[in-house]
Enzyme design. Structure first.
Site, PDB file in Angstrom:
ATOM      1  N   SER A   1      -7.041   1.827  -3.847  1.00  0.00           N
ATOM      2  CA  SER A   1      -7.673   0.862  -4.731  1.00  0.00           C
ATOM      3  C   SER A   1      -7.934  -0.413  -3.953  1.00  0.00           C
ATOM      4  CB  SER A   1      -6.707   0.587  -5.890  1.00  0.00           C
ATOM      5  OG  SER A   1      -7.393   0.115  -6.995  1.00  0.00           O
TER       6      SER A   1
ATOM      7  N   ASN B   1     -10.314  -2.531  -3.914  1.00  0.00           N
ATOM      8  CA  ASN B   1     -10.914  -3.688  -4.599  1.00  0.00           C
ATOM      9  C   ASN B   1      -9.893  -4.313  -5.523  1.00  0.00           C
ATOM     10  OD1 ASN B   1     -13.295  -2.488  -3.490  1.00  0.00           O
ATOM     11  ND2 ASN B   1     -13.184  -1.092  -5.225  1.00  0.00           N
ATOM     12  N   THR B   2     -10.251  -5.435  -6.087  1.00  0.00           N
ATOM     13  CA  THR B   2      -9.351  -6.048  -7.068  1.00  0.00           C
ATOM     14  C   THR B   2      -9.229  -5.128  -8.269  1.00  0.00           C
ATOM     15  OG1 THR B   2     -11.287  -7.412  -7.385  1.00  0.00           O
ATOM     16  CG2 THR B   2      -9.231  -8.545  -6.801  1.00  0.00           C
TER      17      THR B   2
ATOM     18  N   LYS C   1      -3.568  11.882  -2.933  1.00  0.00           N
ATOM     19  CA  LYS C   1      -2.514  10.875  -2.733  1.00  0.00           C
ATOM     20  C   LYS C   1      -2.906   9.586  -3.455  1.00  0.00           C
ATOM     21  CE  LYS C   1       0.357   8.828   0.897  1.00  0.00           C
ATOM     22  NZ  LYS C   1       0.801   9.001   2.291  1.00  0.00           N
TER      23      LYS C   1
ATOM     24  N   PHE D   1      -6.237   3.365  10.128  1.00  0.00           N
ATOM     25  CA  PHE D   1      -6.608   4.751  10.439  1.00  0.00           C
ATOM     26  C   PHE D   1      -7.139   4.918  11.848  1.00  0.00           C
ATOM     27  CE2 PHE D   1      -7.051   4.077   5.858  1.00  0.00           C
ATOM     28  CZ  PHE D   1      -5.915   4.761   5.492  1.00  0.00           C
TER      29      PHE D   1
ATOM     30  N   ASN E   1       1.391   6.214  -1.904  1.00  0.00           N
ATOM     31  CA  ASN E   1       1.040   5.487  -0.688  1.00  0.00           C
ATOM     32  C   ASN E   1       1.777   4.134  -0.675  1.00  0.00           C
ATOM     33  OD1 ASN E   1      -0.328   4.568   1.570  1.00  0.00           O
ATOM     34  ND2 ASN E   1      -2.332   4.452   0.580  1.00  0.00           N
TER      35      ASN E   1
ATOM     36  N   ASN F   1       2.126  -2.137   7.364  1.00  0.00           N
ATOM     37  CA  ASN F   1       1.212  -1.637   8.383  1.00  0.00           C
ATOM     38  C   ASN F   1      -0.222  -1.777   7.936  1.00  0.00           C
ATOM     39  OD1 ASN F   1      -0.403   1.150   8.296  1.00  0.00           O
ATOM     40  ND2 ASN F   1       1.332   1.297   6.858  1.00  0.00           N
TER      41      ASN F   1
HETATM   42  C1  FMN Z   1       3.256   2.792   9.889  1.00  0.00           C
HETATM   43  C2  FMN Z   1       2.743   3.601   8.721  1.00  0.00           C
HETATM   44  C3  FMN Z   1       1.541   4.281   8.823  1.00  0.00           C
HETATM   45  C4  FMN Z   1       1.060   5.036   7.756  1.00  0.00           C
HETATM   46  N1  FMN Z   1      -0.112   5.721   7.875  1.00  0.00           N
HETATM   47  C5  FMN Z   1      -0.551   6.495   6.858  1.00  0.00           C
HETATM   48  C6  FMN Z   1      -1.735   7.273   6.982  1.00  0.00           C
HETATM   49  O1  FMN Z   1      -2.381   7.303   8.025  1.00  0.00           O
HETATM   50  N2  FMN Z   1      -2.142   8.002   5.904  1.00  0.00           N
HETATM   51  C7  FMN Z   1      -1.442   8.032   4.733  1.00  0.00           C
HETATM   52  O2  FMN Z   1      -1.841   8.723   3.805  1.00  0.00           O
HETATM   53  N3  FMN Z   1      -0.303   7.324   4.597  1.00  0.00           N
HETATM   54  C8  FMN Z   1       0.149   6.558   5.606  1.00  0.00           C
HETATM   55  N4  FMN Z   1       1.314   5.844   5.458  1.00  0.00           N
HETATM   56  C9  FMN Z   1       2.023   5.872   4.155  1.00  0.00           C
HETATM   57  C10 FMN Z   1       3.179   6.861   4.143  1.00  0.00           C
HETATM   58  O3  FMN Z   1       2.703   8.181   4.253  1.00  0.00           O
HETATM   59  C11 FMN Z   1       3.978   6.747   2.828  1.00  0.00           C
HETATM   60  O4  FMN Z   1       3.128   7.068   1.744  1.00  0.00           O
HETATM   61  C12 FMN Z   1       4.525   5.341   2.607  1.00  0.00           C
HETATM   62  O5  FMN Z   1       4.931   4.761   3.817  1.00  0.00           O
HETATM   63  C13 FMN Z   1       5.700   5.309   1.630  1.00  0.00           C
HETATM   64  O6  FMN Z   1       6.802   6.034   2.121  1.00  0.00           O
HETATM   65  P1  FMN Z   1       8.081   5.333   2.870  1.00  0.00           P
HETATM   66  O7  FMN Z   1       8.504   4.183   2.005  1.00  0.00           O
HETATM   67  O8  FMN Z   1       9.085   6.417   2.996  1.00  0.00           O
HETATM   68  O9  FMN Z   1       7.579   4.860   4.183  1.00  0.00           O
HETATM   69  C14 FMN Z   1       1.802   5.092   6.536  1.00  0.00           C
HETATM   70  C15 FMN Z   1       3.024   4.409   6.445  1.00  0.00           C
HETATM   71  C16 FMN Z   1       3.504   3.668   7.505  1.00  0.00           C
HETATM   72  C17 FMN Z   1       4.819   2.944   7.381  1.00  0.00           C
HETATM   73  C1  NAG Z   2      -2.969   3.457   1.495  1.00  0.00           C
HETATM   74  O1  NAG Z   2      -2.906   2.138   0.986  1.00  0.00           O
HETATM   75  C2  NAG Z   2      -3.511   1.182   1.814  1.00  0.00           C
HETATM   76  C3  NAG Z   2      -3.272  -0.201   1.204  1.00  0.00           C
HETATM   77  O2  NAG Z   2      -1.945  -0.339   0.796  1.00  0.00           O
HETATM   78  C4  NAG Z   2      -5.000   1.494   1.939  1.00  0.00           C
HETATM   79  O3  NAG Z   2      -5.608   0.597   2.829  1.00  0.00           O
HETATM   80  C5  NAG Z   2      -5.195   2.913   2.458  1.00  0.00           C
HETATM   81  O4  NAG Z   2      -6.560   3.268   2.375  1.00  0.00           O
HETATM   82  C6  NAG Z   2      -4.388   3.922   1.680  1.00  0.00           C
HETATM   83  N1  NAG Z   2      -4.402   5.179   2.431  1.00  0.00           N
HETATM   84  C7  NAG Z   2      -4.362   6.354   1.909  1.00  0.00           C
HETATM   85  C8  NAG Z   2      -4.427   7.503   2.816  1.00  0.00           C
HETATM   86  O5  NAG Z   2      -4.308   6.489   0.697  1.00  0.00           O
HETATM   87  C1  NAG Z   3      -7.531   7.406   5.129  1.00  0.00           C
HETATM   88  C2  NAG Z   3      -8.645   7.110   4.220  1.00  0.00           C
HETATM   89  O1  NAG Z   3      -9.682   7.721   4.293  1.00  0.00           O
HETATM   90  N1  NAG Z   3      -8.456   6.172   3.319  1.00  0.00           N
HETATM   91  C3  NAG Z   3      -9.429   5.917   2.298  1.00  0.00           C
HETATM   92  C4  NAG Z   3      -8.809   6.092   0.946  1.00  0.00           C
HETATM   93  O2  NAG Z   3      -9.762   5.850  -0.073  1.00  0.00           O
HETATM   94  C5  NAG Z   3     -10.310   4.559  -0.058  1.00  0.00           C
HETATM   95  C6  NAG Z   3     -11.245   4.486  -1.248  1.00  0.00           C
HETATM   96  O3  NAG Z   3     -12.143   5.576  -1.260  1.00  0.00           O
HETATM   97  C7  NAG Z   3     -10.990   4.292   1.276  1.00  0.00           C
HETATM   98  O4  NAG Z   3     -11.440   2.946   1.304  1.00  0.00           O
HETATM   99  C8  NAG Z   3     -10.004   4.515   2.413  1.00  0.00           C
HETATM  100  O5  NAG Z   3     -10.637   4.375   3.653  1.00  0.00           O
END
Ligand code: FMN
Ligand code: NAG
Ligand code: NAG
Ligand code: NAG
Length: 390
Positions: free
Chosen positions: A210, A212-213, A248, A148, A279, A144
Protein backbone atom coordinates in the site's frame (compact mmCIF):
# COMPACT_ATOMS: atom_id res chain seq x y z
CA UNK A 1 69.59 -19.95 2.72
CA UNK A 2 70.13 -19.67 6.41
CA UNK A 3 67.53 -17.70 8.30
CA UNK A 4 68.18 -19.46 11.56
CA UNK A 5 69.26 -16.38 13.36
CA UNK A 6 66.56 -14.14 12.00
CA UNK A 7 64.78 -12.82 15.14
CA UNK A 8 61.82 -11.83 13.02
CA UNK A 9 61.30 -15.43 12.15
CA UNK A 10 61.02 -16.34 15.78
CA UNK A 11 58.48 -13.66 16.40
CA UNK A 12 56.61 -14.70 13.32
CA UNK A 13 56.47 -18.32 14.31
CA UNK A 14 55.43 -17.31 17.79
CA UNK A 15 52.61 -15.35 16.20
CA UNK A 16 51.57 -18.35 14.14
CA UNK A 17 51.49 -20.54 17.19
CA UNK A 18 49.45 -18.00 19.14
CA UNK A 19 47.00 -17.37 16.35
CA UNK A 20 46.84 -21.06 15.55
CA UNK A 21 46.13 -21.77 19.21
CA UNK A 22 43.46 -19.12 19.33
CA UNK A 23 41.81 -20.48 16.21
CA UNK A 24 41.98 -24.03 17.52
CA UNK A 25 40.48 -22.86 20.79
CA UNK A 26 37.73 -20.99 18.97
CA UNK A 27 37.10 -24.03 16.82
CA UNK A 28 36.75 -26.35 19.79
CA UNK A 29 34.48 -23.85 21.53
CA UNK A 30 32.49 -23.54 18.30
CA UNK A 31 32.08 -27.28 17.98
CA UNK A 32 31.28 -27.91 21.60
CA UNK A 33 28.57 -25.40 22.12
CA UNK A 34 27.68 -23.57 18.99
CA UNK A 35 24.74 -21.77 20.57
CA UNK A 36 26.80 -20.06 23.22
CA UNK A 37 29.58 -19.46 20.70
CA UNK A 38 27.09 -17.69 18.51
CA UNK A 39 25.61 -15.58 21.31
CA UNK A 40 28.97 -14.71 22.89
CA UNK A 41 31.35 -14.39 19.96
CA UNK A 42 29.82 -14.22 16.50
CA UNK A 43 26.77 -12.12 17.34
CA UNK A 44 28.65 -9.35 19.19
CA UNK A 45 31.26 -9.30 16.40
CA UNK A 46 28.63 -8.95 13.71
CA UNK A 47 27.31 -5.78 15.37
CA UNK A 48 30.50 -4.03 14.27
CA UNK A 49 29.68 -4.68 10.65
CA UNK A 50 27.18 -2.66 8.69
CA UNK A 51 23.87 -4.54 8.59
CA UNK A 52 24.14 -5.07 4.86
CA UNK A 53 27.68 -6.49 5.06
CA UNK A 54 26.59 -8.71 7.98
CA UNK A 55 23.68 -9.91 5.86
CA UNK A 56 25.97 -10.76 2.94
CA UNK A 57 28.39 -12.63 5.21
CA UNK A 58 25.48 -14.46 6.82
CA UNK A 59 24.15 -15.66 3.47
CA UNK A 60 27.64 -16.71 2.35
CA UNK A 61 28.29 -18.56 5.62
CA UNK A 62 25.02 -20.47 5.36
CA UNK A 63 25.66 -21.17 1.70
CA UNK A 64 29.06 -22.70 2.47
CA UNK A 65 27.77 -24.68 5.43
CA UNK A 66 29.90 -22.83 8.00
CA UNK A 67 27.17 -23.16 10.61
CA UNK A 68 26.61 -26.59 12.09
CA UNK A 69 23.55 -28.13 10.50
CA UNK A 70 20.68 -29.20 12.68
CA UNK A 71 20.97 -32.99 12.85
CA UNK A 72 18.12 -33.50 15.27
CA UNK A 73 14.91 -34.82 13.89
CA UNK A 74 11.91 -32.58 14.35
CA UNK A 75 9.50 -33.60 17.11
CA UNK A 76 6.59 -35.54 15.56
CA UNK A 77 4.11 -33.02 16.89
CA UNK A 78 5.53 -30.39 14.52
CA UNK A 79 4.41 -32.31 11.41
CA UNK A 80 2.60 -29.84 9.23
CA UNK A 81 0.41 -30.09 6.19
CA UNK A 82 0.49 -26.92 4.13
CA UNK A 83 -0.70 -26.25 0.57
CA UNK A 84 -0.99 -30.03 0.06
CA UNK A 85 2.61 -30.59 1.07
CA UNK A 86 3.76 -32.59 4.12
CA UNK A 87 6.45 -30.86 6.17
CA UNK A 88 8.35 -31.97 9.25
CA UNK A 89 7.90 -28.56 10.89
CA UNK A 90 6.04 -25.31 10.20
CA UNK A 91 9.01 -22.93 10.18
CA UNK A 92 10.19 -21.00 7.14
CA UNK A 93 12.70 -18.31 6.26
CA UNK A 94 10.86 -15.22 5.00
CA UNK A 95 11.53 -13.47 1.71
CA UNK A 96 14.37 -10.98 1.58
CA UNK A 97 17.02 -13.05 3.37
CA UNK A 98 18.05 -15.19 0.40
CA UNK A 99 17.05 -12.76 -2.32
CA UNK A 100 19.03 -14.48 -5.07
CA UNK A 101 18.70 -18.16 -4.19
CA UNK A 102 22.28 -18.54 -2.99
CA UNK A 103 21.76 -20.46 0.25
CA UNK A 104 18.69 -22.63 -0.24
CA UNK A 105 20.26 -25.94 0.76
CA UNK A 106 22.15 -24.37 3.67
CA UNK A 107 18.91 -22.87 4.99
CA UNK A 108 17.24 -26.26 4.82
CA UNK A 109 20.13 -27.72 6.82
CA UNK A 110 19.61 -25.09 9.51
CA UNK A 111 16.18 -26.64 10.01
CA UNK A 112 13.79 -24.52 7.96
CA UNK A 113 11.10 -26.47 6.11
CA UNK A 114 10.03 -23.56 3.91
CA UNK A 115 12.55 -21.47 2.03
CA UNK A 116 11.26 -18.41 0.25
CA UNK A 117 13.66 -16.90 -2.24
CA UNK A 118 13.39 -13.32 -3.52
CA UNK A 119 11.87 -10.93 -4.15
CA UNK A 120 13.17 -11.56 -7.67
CA UNK A 121 12.57 -9.05 -10.45
CA UNK A 122 12.55 -9.92 -14.18
CA UNK A 123 15.52 -7.72 -15.09
CA UNK A 124 18.48 -7.18 -12.75
CA UNK A 125 18.18 -3.94 -10.77
CA UNK A 126 20.42 -2.36 -8.13
CA UNK A 127 17.80 -1.29 -5.60
CA UNK A 128 18.13 1.89 -3.52
CA UNK A 129 21.37 3.68 -2.65
CA UNK A 130 23.17 2.59 0.55
CA UNK A 131 22.76 2.73 3.47
CA UNK A 132 19.41 0.97 3.15
CA UNK A 133 19.26 -1.35 6.17
CA UNK A 134 19.25 -0.18 9.80
CA UNK A 135 19.39 -2.11 13.07
CA UNK A 136 17.30 -0.92 16.00
CA UNK A 137 18.54 -3.23 18.78
CA UNK A 138 16.58 -1.50 21.57
CA UNK A 139 13.44 -2.32 19.62
CA UNK A 140 14.46 -5.77 18.39
CA UNK A 141 13.72 -4.33 14.97
CA UNK A 142 15.15 -3.58 11.54
CA UNK A 143 14.24 -0.94 8.98
CA UNK A 144 15.01 -1.77 5.37
CA UNK A 145 14.56 -0.02 2.10
CA UNK A 146 16.57 -2.32 -0.14
CA UNK A 147 14.23 -1.37 -2.97
CA UNK A 148 14.24 -4.89 -4.43
CA UNK A 149 17.84 -5.27 -5.46
CA UNK A 150 17.83 -8.38 -7.61
CA UNK A 151 20.11 -10.21 -10.00
CA UNK A 152 17.04 -10.91 -12.17
CA UNK A 153 15.07 -13.98 -13.22
CA UNK A 154 17.69 -15.64 -15.43
CA UNK A 155 20.50 -15.65 -12.87
CA UNK A 156 18.28 -16.77 -10.00
CA UNK A 157 16.77 -19.49 -12.17
CA UNK A 158 20.23 -20.89 -12.92
CA UNK A 159 20.93 -21.20 -9.20
CA UNK A 160 17.63 -22.86 -8.36
CA UNK A 161 17.84 -25.19 -11.32
CA UNK A 162 21.21 -26.39 -10.05
CA UNK A 163 19.80 -27.62 -6.75
CA UNK A 164 19.44 -31.38 -6.73
CA UNK A 165 15.86 -32.44 -6.20
CA UNK A 166 16.94 -35.30 -3.97
CA UNK A 167 18.73 -32.88 -1.65
CA UNK A 168 15.72 -30.60 -1.37
CA UNK A 169 13.19 -33.29 -0.52
CA UNK A 170 12.81 -31.98 3.02
CA UNK A 171 11.70 -28.42 2.29
CA UNK A 172 9.45 -26.28 0.15
CA UNK A 173 11.00 -23.78 -2.19
CA UNK A 174 8.94 -20.63 -2.65
CA UNK A 175 9.72 -17.91 -5.15
CA UNK A 176 8.65 -14.39 -4.22
CA UNK A 177 8.09 -12.40 -7.40
CA UNK A 178 8.74 -8.69 -7.69
CA UNK A 179 8.25 -6.10 -10.35
CA UNK A 180 11.00 -3.99 -11.84
CA UNK A 181 11.11 -0.40 -10.68
CA UNK A 182 10.96 0.84 -14.25
CA UNK A 183 8.26 -1.56 -15.35
CA UNK A 184 4.81 -0.08 -15.81
CA UNK A 185 3.11 -3.47 -16.08
CA UNK A 186 3.20 -5.35 -12.78
CA UNK A 187 1.00 -8.13 -14.19
CA UNK A 188 3.45 -8.85 -16.98
CA UNK A 189 6.36 -8.97 -14.54
CA UNK A 190 4.57 -11.45 -12.28
CA UNK A 191 3.43 -13.61 -15.19
CA UNK A 192 6.94 -13.79 -16.58
CA UNK A 193 8.10 -14.94 -13.13
CA UNK A 194 5.56 -17.72 -13.04
CA UNK A 195 6.57 -18.86 -16.51
CA UNK A 196 10.25 -18.74 -15.65
CA UNK A 197 10.14 -20.61 -12.34
CA UNK A 198 7.27 -23.04 -12.83
CA UNK A 199 9.44 -26.14 -12.88
CA UNK A 200 11.58 -25.24 -9.84
CA UNK A 201 9.22 -23.46 -7.44
CA UNK A 202 6.85 -25.22 -5.04
CA UNK A 203 4.84 -22.03 -4.60
CA UNK A 204 4.77 -18.42 -5.76
CA UNK A 205 4.25 -15.18 -3.89
CA UNK A 206 3.06 -11.86 -5.23
CA UNK A 207 2.39 -8.84 -3.06
CA UNK A 208 -0.18 -6.19 -2.43
CA UNK A 209 1.47 -3.36 -0.72
CA UNK A 210 0.00 0.00 0.00
CA UNK A 211 2.55 2.53 -1.12
CA UNK A 212 0.09 5.42 -1.38
CA UNK A 213 -1.58 7.16 1.50
CA UNK A 214 -4.23 4.87 2.94
CA UNK A 215 -7.92 5.65 2.46
CA UNK A 216 -9.71 7.06 -0.59
CA UNK A 217 -8.38 4.84 -3.34
CA UNK A 218 -9.78 1.66 -1.90
CA UNK A 219 -11.99 0.91 -4.89
CA UNK A 220 -9.24 1.71 -7.34
CA UNK A 221 -6.89 -0.66 -5.52
CA UNK A 222 -9.54 -3.34 -5.36
CA UNK A 223 -10.03 -3.30 -9.12
CA UNK A 224 -6.32 -3.22 -9.65
CA UNK A 225 -5.82 -6.26 -7.45
CA UNK A 226 -8.66 -8.15 -9.10
CA UNK A 227 -7.27 -7.45 -12.56
CA UNK A 228 -3.77 -8.40 -11.50
CA UNK A 229 -4.80 -11.73 -9.98
CA UNK A 230 -7.10 -12.50 -12.92
CA UNK A 231 -4.25 -11.95 -15.33
CA UNK A 232 -1.90 -14.14 -13.27
CA UNK A 233 -4.49 -16.91 -12.98
CA UNK A 234 -5.08 -16.87 -16.73
CA UNK A 235 -1.36 -17.30 -17.30
CA UNK A 236 -1.23 -20.16 -14.80
CA UNK A 237 -4.03 -21.93 -16.57
CA UNK A 238 -2.44 -21.37 -19.96
CA UNK A 239 0.77 -22.87 -18.70
CA UNK A 240 -1.01 -25.61 -16.81
CA UNK A 241 0.86 -24.50 -13.74
CA UNK A 242 -0.67 -25.91 -10.60
CA UNK A 243 1.94 -24.44 -8.28
CA UNK A 244 0.13 -22.63 -5.47
CA UNK A 245 -0.09 -18.86 -5.67
CA UNK A 246 0.14 -16.87 -2.44
CA UNK A 247 -0.57 -13.21 -1.86
CA UNK A 248 1.57 -11.31 0.64
CA UNK A 249 -0.20 -8.53 2.49
CA UNK A 250 1.08 -5.35 4.08
CA UNK A 251 0.11 -4.87 7.73
CA UNK A 252 -0.84 -1.30 6.94
CA UNK A 253 -4.08 -2.21 5.21
CA UNK A 254 -7.11 -0.89 7.06
CA UNK A 255 -10.25 -2.89 7.78
CA UNK A 256 -12.03 -1.91 4.56
CA UNK A 257 -9.00 -2.67 2.45
CA UNK A 258 -8.69 -6.04 4.14
CA UNK A 259 -12.32 -6.82 3.37
CA UNK A 260 -11.70 -5.81 -0.24
CA UNK A 261 -8.79 -8.22 -0.47
CA UNK A 262 -10.83 -11.05 1.03
CA UNK A 263 -13.67 -10.27 -1.36
CA UNK A 264 -11.36 -10.33 -4.40
CA UNK A 265 -9.64 -13.60 -3.49
CA UNK A 266 -13.05 -15.18 -2.90
CA UNK A 267 -13.86 -14.95 -6.60
CA UNK A 268 -12.98 -17.90 -8.79
CA UNK A 269 -11.09 -15.91 -11.43
CA UNK A 270 -9.01 -13.92 -8.93
CA UNK A 271 -8.52 -16.51 -6.23
CA UNK A 272 -5.27 -17.38 -4.52
CA UNK A 273 -4.20 -20.55 -2.73
CA UNK A 274 -2.97 -18.82 0.38
CA UNK A 275 -1.94 -15.60 2.09
CA UNK A 276 1.30 -14.48 3.70
CA UNK A 277 0.63 -12.14 6.60
CA UNK A 278 2.53 -9.89 6.85
CA UNK A 279 5.16 -7.77 5.16
CA UNK A 280 7.00 -4.98 6.99
CA UNK A 281 5.14 -1.92 8.23
CA UNK A 282 5.53 1.79 7.54
CA UNK A 283 4.25 2.56 11.07
CA UNK A 284 6.75 3.93 13.59
CA UNK A 285 4.51 4.53 16.63
CA UNK A 286 5.83 1.91 18.98
CA UNK A 287 9.54 2.65 18.51
CA UNK A 288 11.64 3.27 21.62
CA UNK A 289 14.47 4.49 19.44
CA UNK A 290 13.10 7.83 18.22
CA UNK A 291 16.17 8.38 16.08
CA UNK A 292 14.56 6.22 13.41
CA UNK A 293 11.03 7.57 13.48
CA UNK A 294 11.54 9.37 10.18
CA UNK A 295 13.74 6.75 8.51
CA UNK A 296 11.91 5.60 5.36
CA UNK A 297 11.49 1.88 4.76
CA UNK A 298 9.75 -1.19 6.08
CA UNK A 299 9.93 -1.90 9.80
CA UNK A 300 10.26 -5.54 10.87
CA UNK A 301 10.81 -7.44 14.12
CA UNK A 302 9.28 -7.05 17.57
CA UNK A 303 7.14 -3.98 16.86
CA UNK A 304 5.37 -6.14 14.30
CA UNK A 305 4.74 -9.26 16.41
CA UNK A 306 1.27 -8.54 17.76
CA UNK A 307 0.19 -6.40 14.86
CA UNK A 308 0.67 -9.20 12.33
CA UNK A 309 -0.85 -11.75 14.71
CA UNK A 310 -3.98 -9.58 14.97
CA UNK A 311 -4.12 -9.30 11.22
CA UNK A 312 -3.86 -13.07 10.86
CA UNK A 313 -6.77 -13.41 13.29
CA UNK A 314 -8.88 -10.87 11.35
CA UNK A 315 -8.24 -12.56 8.04
CA UNK A 316 -8.84 -16.04 9.48
CA UNK A 317 -12.22 -14.81 10.68
CA UNK A 318 -13.08 -13.05 7.43
CA UNK A 319 -12.16 -16.12 5.36
CA UNK A 320 -13.74 -18.53 7.86
CA UNK A 321 -10.48 -20.39 8.03
CA UNK A 322 -10.76 -21.53 4.42
CA UNK A 323 -7.62 -19.87 3.09
CA UNK A 324 -4.22 -21.17 4.25
CA UNK A 325 -2.16 -18.49 5.96
CA UNK A 326 1.59 -18.28 6.48
CA UNK A 327 2.19 -16.01 9.45
CA UNK A 328 5.22 -13.72 9.55
CA UNK A 329 6.23 -10.68 11.57
CA UNK A 330 8.30 -10.47 14.73
CA UNK A 331 8.48 -14.18 15.53
CA UNK A 332 11.38 -14.55 17.99
CA UNK A 333 10.20 -17.40 20.21
CA UNK A 334 8.15 -20.58 20.09
CA UNK A 335 5.44 -18.67 21.91
CA UNK A 336 5.31 -16.03 19.14
CA UNK A 337 4.96 -18.80 16.57
CA UNK A 338 2.32 -20.54 18.67
CA UNK A 339 0.24 -17.37 18.94
CA UNK A 340 0.25 -16.95 15.19
CA UNK A 341 -0.83 -20.58 14.76
CA UNK A 342 -3.66 -20.17 17.27
CA UNK A 343 -4.66 -17.02 15.36
CA UNK A 344 -4.96 -19.02 12.16
CA UNK A 345 -1.53 -19.46 10.59
CA UNK A 346 -0.76 -22.93 9.21
CA UNK A 347 2.97 -22.14 9.15
CA UNK A 348 5.25 -19.35 10.29
CA UNK A 349 8.24 -17.53 8.81
CA UNK A 350 11.06 -15.59 10.44
CA UNK A 351 13.64 -13.07 9.33
CA UNK A 352 14.55 -10.40 11.89
CA UNK A 353 14.99 -12.94 14.71
CA UNK A 354 17.70 -14.55 12.60
CA UNK A 355 19.51 -11.18 12.39
CA UNK A 356 19.57 -10.83 16.19
CA UNK A 357 19.91 -14.43 17.32
CA UNK A 358 21.45 -16.31 14.40
CA UNK A 359 20.86 -19.91 13.29
CA UNK A 360 20.37 -21.37 16.81
CA UNK A 361 17.04 -19.53 16.97
CA UNK A 362 15.54 -22.02 14.51
CA UNK A 363 15.88 -25.03 16.78
CA UNK A 364 14.88 -22.97 19.81
CA UNK A 365 11.61 -21.81 18.23
CA UNK A 366 10.77 -25.33 17.10
CA UNK A 367 11.43 -26.98 20.46
CA UNK A 368 9.50 -24.33 22.35
CA UNK A 369 6.58 -24.59 19.96
CA UNK A 370 6.51 -28.38 20.32
CA UNK A 371 6.41 -27.99 24.09
CA UNK A 372 3.50 -25.54 23.98
CA UNK A 373 1.47 -27.70 21.59
CA UNK A 374 2.00 -30.69 23.82
CA UNK A 375 1.21 -28.76 26.99
CA UNK A 376 -2.16 -27.72 25.56
CA UNK A 377 -3.01 -31.20 24.34
CA UNK A 378 -2.73 -30.66 20.60
CA UNK A 379 -1.52 -33.58 18.53
CA UNK A 380 -0.16 -31.61 15.57
CA UNK A 381 0.31 -28.10 14.26
CA UNK A 382 -2.78 -28.37 12.07
CA UNK A 383 -4.76 -29.38 15.11
CA UNK A 384 -4.04 -25.99 16.72
CA UNK A 385 -4.55 -23.72 13.71
CA UNK A 386 -7.16 -21.04 14.45
CA UNK A 387 -8.03 -22.48 17.87
CA UNK A 388 -7.48 -19.04 19.43
CA UNK A 389 -10.11 -17.41 17.20
CA UNK A 390 -13.58 -16.97 18.59
C1 FMN B 1 16.24 -6.73 5.27
C2 FMN B 1 14.88 -7.21 4.84
C3 FMN B 1 14.60 -7.40 3.50
C4 FMN B 1 13.35 -7.86 3.09
N1 FMN B 1 13.10 -8.06 1.76
C5 FMN B 1 11.90 -8.55 1.37
C6 FMN B 1 11.64 -8.84 0.01
O1 FMN B 1 12.49 -8.69 -0.86
N2 FMN B 1 10.40 -9.30 -0.33
C7 FMN B 1 9.42 -9.52 0.60
O2 FMN B 1 8.34 -9.96 0.25
N3 FMN B 1 9.66 -9.28 1.91
C8 FMN B 1 10.85 -8.80 2.31
N4 FMN B 1 11.08 -8.57 3.65
C9 FMN B 1 9.98 -8.78 4.62
C10 FMN B 1 10.08 -10.13 5.32
O3 FMN B 1 9.88 -11.18 4.41
C11 FMN B 1 9.01 -10.24 6.43
O4 FMN B 1 7.73 -10.16 5.85
C12 FMN B 1 9.14 -9.13 7.47
O5 FMN B 1 10.48 -8.82 7.71
C13 FMN B 1 8.47 -9.48 8.80
O6 FMN B 1 9.08 -10.60 9.41
P1 FMN B 1 10.20 -10.47 10.60
O7 FMN B 1 9.64 -9.51 11.61
O8 FMN B 1 10.38 -11.85 11.10
O9 FMN B 1 11.42 -9.92 9.96
C14 FMN B 1 12.34 -8.12 4.06
C15 FMN B 1 12.63 -7.93 5.42
C16 FMN B 1 13.87 -7.49 5.83
C17 FMN B 1 14.16 -7.30 7.29
C1 NAG C 1 6.66 -4.52 1.68
O1 NAG C 1 6.38 -3.30 2.33
C2 NAG C 1 7.19 -2.23 1.89
C3 NAG C 1 6.87 -1.01 2.75
O2 NAG C 1 6.80 -1.35 4.10
C4 NAG C 1 6.93 -1.97 0.41
O3 NAG C 1 7.78 -0.97 -0.06
C5 NAG C 1 7.17 -3.25 -0.39
O4 NAG C 1 6.72 -3.06 -1.72
C6 NAG C 1 6.45 -4.44 0.19
N1 NAG C 1 6.97 -5.64 -0.46
C7 NAG C 1 6.30 -6.71 -0.69
C8 NAG C 1 6.99 -7.80 -1.39
O5 NAG C 1 5.13 -6.78 -0.36
C1 NAG D 1 8.52 -6.69 -4.76
C2 NAG D 1 7.44 -5.95 -5.42
O1 NAG D 1 7.18 -6.13 -6.58
N1 NAG D 1 6.76 -5.10 -4.68
C3 NAG D 1 5.60 -4.44 -5.20
C4 NAG D 1 4.41 -4.75 -4.34
O2 NAG D 1 3.25 -4.11 -4.85
C5 NAG D 1 3.34 -2.71 -4.90
C6 NAG D 1 1.99 -2.22 -5.39
O3 NAG D 1 1.61 -2.90 -6.58
C7 NAG D 1 4.51 -2.29 -5.77
O4 NAG D 1 4.64 -0.88 -5.72
C8 NAG D 1 5.79 -2.93 -5.26
O5 NAG D 1 6.86 -2.64 -6.11
C1 NAG E 1 1.51 -8.85 22.62
O1 NAG E 1 0.59 -9.88 22.95
C2 NAG E 1 0.98 -10.67 24.07
C3 NAG E 1 0.02 -11.82 24.28
O2 NAG E 1 -0.99 -11.88 23.37
C4 NAG E 1 1.04 -9.77 25.32
O3 NAG E 1 1.44 -10.54 26.42
C5 NAG E 1 2.02 -8.63 25.06
O4 NAG E 1 1.98 -7.73 26.14
C6 NAG E 1 1.71 -7.88 23.78
N1 NAG E 1 2.79 -6.96 23.51
C7 NAG E 1 2.59 -5.68 23.20
C8 NAG E 1 3.80 -4.88 22.94
O5 NAG E 1 1.48 -5.20 23.12
Amino acid sequence: MSQKKDPLKKIRSLCYVTIGGAIAYQYIYYKKDFNSYYENVLQPLSQYLSPEVAHRIGVAAIKHGLFPSDQNEDPKILKTRLLDYDLSNPLGIAAGFDKHGDAVVGLMKLGFSIIEVGSVTPQPQPGNPKPRVFRLPEDGAVINRYGFNSIGHDEVYKKLEGIEKAVMNRALLGVNLGKNKLSDDAGKDYVSGIEKFSDVADYFVVNVSSPNTPGLRSLQNKNELENLLTEINRARKRRNSNKPLLLKLAPDLNEDELKDVVNVIGKQHSKVDGLIISNTTVERQSLKNKEFVNEPGGLSGKPLTNRSTEMIRDVYRLTKGKVPIIGVGGVFTGRDAYEKILAGAGAVQVYTALIYHGPPVVRRIKDELAELLERDGYTSVNDAVGKGVK
